[in-house]
Write an enzyme that holds these catalytic residues in place. Structure first.
Site, PDB file in Angstrom:
ATOM      1  N   ASP A   1      15.090 -11.894   1.359  1.00  0.00           N
ATOM      2  CA  ASP A   1      16.392 -12.489   1.047  1.00  0.00           C
ATOM      3  C   ASP A   1      17.189 -12.650   2.343  1.00  0.00           C
ATOM      4  O   ASP A   1      16.784 -12.129   3.386  1.00  0.00           O
ATOM      5  CB  ASP A   1      17.181 -11.624   0.044  1.00  0.00           C
ATOM      6  CG  ASP A   1      17.054 -10.157   0.362  1.00  0.00           C
ATOM      7  OD1 ASP A   1      17.064  -9.803   1.565  1.00  0.00           O
ATOM      8  OD2 ASP A   1      16.950  -9.347  -0.575  1.00  0.00           O
TER       9      ASP A   1
ATOM     10  N   ASP B   1      20.852 -12.170   4.187  1.00  0.00           N
ATOM     11  CA  ASP B   1      22.185 -11.583   4.141  1.00  0.00           C
ATOM     12  C   ASP B   1      23.043 -12.239   5.214  1.00  0.00           C
ATOM     13  O   ASP B   1      22.545 -12.658   6.257  1.00  0.00           O
ATOM     14  CB  ASP B   1      22.124 -10.074   4.406  1.00  0.00           C
ATOM     15  CG  ASP B   1      21.306  -9.349   3.349  1.00  0.00           C
ATOM     16  OD1 ASP B   1      21.268  -9.844   2.200  1.00  0.00           O
ATOM     17  OD2 ASP B   1      20.686  -8.321   3.671  1.00  0.00           O
TER      18      ASP B   1
ATOM     19  N   ASP C   1      20.914   0.379  11.486  1.00  0.00           N
ATOM     20  CA  ASP C   1      19.946   1.444  11.762  1.00  0.00           C
ATOM     21  C   ASP C   1      19.004   1.178  12.937  1.00  0.00           C
ATOM     22  O   ASP C   1      18.901   1.991  13.854  1.00  0.00           O
ATOM     23  CB  ASP C   1      19.144   1.807  10.491  1.00  0.00           C
ATOM     24  CG  ASP C   1      18.640   0.594   9.718  1.00  0.00           C
ATOM     25  OD1 ASP C   1      18.789  -0.542  10.223  1.00  0.00           O
ATOM     26  OD2 ASP C   1      18.097   0.787   8.619  1.00  0.00           O
TER      27      ASP C   1
END
Ligand code: ATP
Ligand code: MG
Length: 457
Positions: A73, A75, A150
């Site tokens: 997907d 973002d 991260d």
């Protein structure tokens, strides 16, 4: 020919340039074209930019495109607040309480839009006694948004208008070198959020890239921090691993890093039993294959498979102690589910399906009278049958049983009648008392007496 030549010259002259603290990588270098971005994500970035905001494709999608993979997907990150995003797109809604995101809908596609946020400075941060961040919901700018992510590969911002990538942490070079590296000090970042250790394992397994040495090293000593993570989040991450399409690699990596303790603690016991391990690996491989073929996968089926040999062991113990097979099966299922609940919050709604699949296994061996016909009418027959095939393939039950059911399902009425076994064969089995066995876990083909399938309906 000329085109090729120009491309080569262009690539050679394409160099990153510094803008503030970011390296801006031009298209000539990275080669990710605007056309590779989904319809919805382009609409969102174009729409926000036209309204005067910054907007970039960010995170996993940019990383996957650089690795020549198709993103799951897309973002988008922006400097617009959730309310401002809502105002630009009519078909959108704000979700999340802790940190509000906007979902913008384009037919089937949902684009998740997040406002740039910053990591809260140490003295303001709310952490638990182990250093885990409890709150990280302050708005920030692009640079701060990169720093709170991260891994370096997950902190790249792609602008579809200019086809440039903004990189604050060397993520472009890391991705090109097939390296997954934590941003900042891994010790601090794992303490803030121990789930990042699991994400490291999942992403490296899924993408086939290596963990940087400093990213991998602390995991061995810090894995106990996973005990403090809320169960719902752990389950979420475990499911992501199992449904990543690369579950086999994920489990192997987890095992190698000794990280499966406390996650699927039973995995430990199971993997020591050869038939159990074979069965689980077959189930996972089967799942990975289904995902690669775009077929649906039910989490309940997967959990039923992961726990099956535990159920068998608990069942065998009870039958040996004189329990009646069906009652023993119900007790065994409840015991295993309760034990697993303490570790992983498998939702109750999965229980019913798991139990149906398990209970059906007992009924497959009954091939006389009306019983096989009744079993065929079970709404979950297909799942139960797939499960039986895994048991056959792992050597737990005779192949012949799977073949019989395979034929019976589609056979004509006459053929079905011919296939039925004489009435009474199953009854005799049902009355038989189990013999004492050497192994506690009676899953093994050689010690398979009695089998779970022998008990009555
Ligand atoms: P996938 O392909 O599995 O979706 P992903 O990297 O996109 O991988 P998401 O869970 O969708 O994973 O997260 C989107 C982005 O949010 C990540 O790329 C990363 O930048 C950031 N992110 C997610 N989880 C964390 C975390 N625990 N700590 C910091 N940043 C995170
Ligand atoms: Mg994602």
């Amino acid at each position: 020919m000329i085109k090729k030549f120009l491309k080569r010259v262009f690539r050679k002259s394409a160099k990153p340039k510094a803008v503030g603290n970011a390296q801006v990588i031009p298209f000539g270098l990275h080669g990710v074209a605007r056309e590779q971005i989904s319809y919805g994500a382009l609409k969102v970035t174009d729409g926000l930019q036209a309204a005067g905001f910054q907007a970039y494709v960010v995170g996993g999608a940019v990383r996957d495109l650089l690795l020549d993979r198709i993103p799951k997907d897309f973002d988008v990150a922006t400097d617009a607040t959730p309310e401002e995003v809502r105002r630009v797109f009519r078909r959108s809604r704000i979700i999340g309480r802790r940190f509000r995101l906007v979902h913008v809908m384009f037919g089937e596609e949902v684009v998740e839009v997040s406002t740039f946020r910053r990591m809260i400075e140490a003295e303001d941060a709310q952490t638990d006694e182990h250093g885990r961040l409890l709150r990280d919901n302050e708005f920030g700018d692009q640079e701060q948004d990169a720093a709170r992510r991260d891994f370096t590969a997950n902190a790249l911002f792609y602008d579809p208008a200019t086809q440039e990538i903004f990189d604050y942490h060397g993520g472009y070079a890391d991705t090109r070198n097939h390296l997954l590296r934590v941003i900042g000090d891994p010790l601090v970042r794992y303490r803030e959020d121990p789930v990042r250790m699991l994400r490291a394992v999942r992403l490296s397994a899924k993408l086939g890239i290596k963990l940087d040495a400093a990213t991998a090293a602390p995991i061995a000593t810090m894995k106990n921090l996973l005990d403090n993570v809320p169960q719902a989040r752990l389950l979420d991450e475990v499911l992501k691993m199992l449904l990543s399409g690369h579950s086999v690699e994920c489990i192997q990596h987890l095992h190698k890093m000794n990280l499966h303790h406390g996650l699927l603690p039973l995995l430990d016991v199971i993997l020591e039993h050869p038939v159990g391990e074979k069965f689980i690996m077959l189930a996972l491989r089967n799942t990975d294959e289904r995902i690669s073929q775009d077929k649906t996968v039910s989490p309940a089926f997967l959990f039923a498979a992961l726990l099956w040999h535990e159920v068998l062991a608990a069942w065998n113990l009870r039958v040996q102690q004189g329990g009646r097979p069906v009652g023993a099966m119900h007790e065994a299922m409840d015991e295993v589910l309760a034990r697993q609940k303490a570790q992983l919050a498998i939702p109750h709604r999965q229980d019913a399906v798991m139990k149906e699949i398990w209970l059906m296994q007992q009924r497959f061996e009954q091939r006389s009278g009306q019983r096989p016909y009744r079993l065929l009418e079970q709404p979950r027959f297909r799942a139960g049958f797939d499960f039986l095939l895994l048991r056959c393939a792992s050597g737990e039950v005779d192949e012949e049983l799977g073949l019989w059911w395979d034929e019976f399902q589609d056979a004509s009425a006459e053929r079905r009648a011919e296939m039925l076994q004489p009435e009474g064969a199953g009854d005799k089995k049902r009355r038989r008392r189990p013999r004492k066995k050497k192994s506690v876990n009676g899953a093994g083909g050689e010690t398979h007496e009695p089998s779970a399938s022998e008990s009555a309906e």
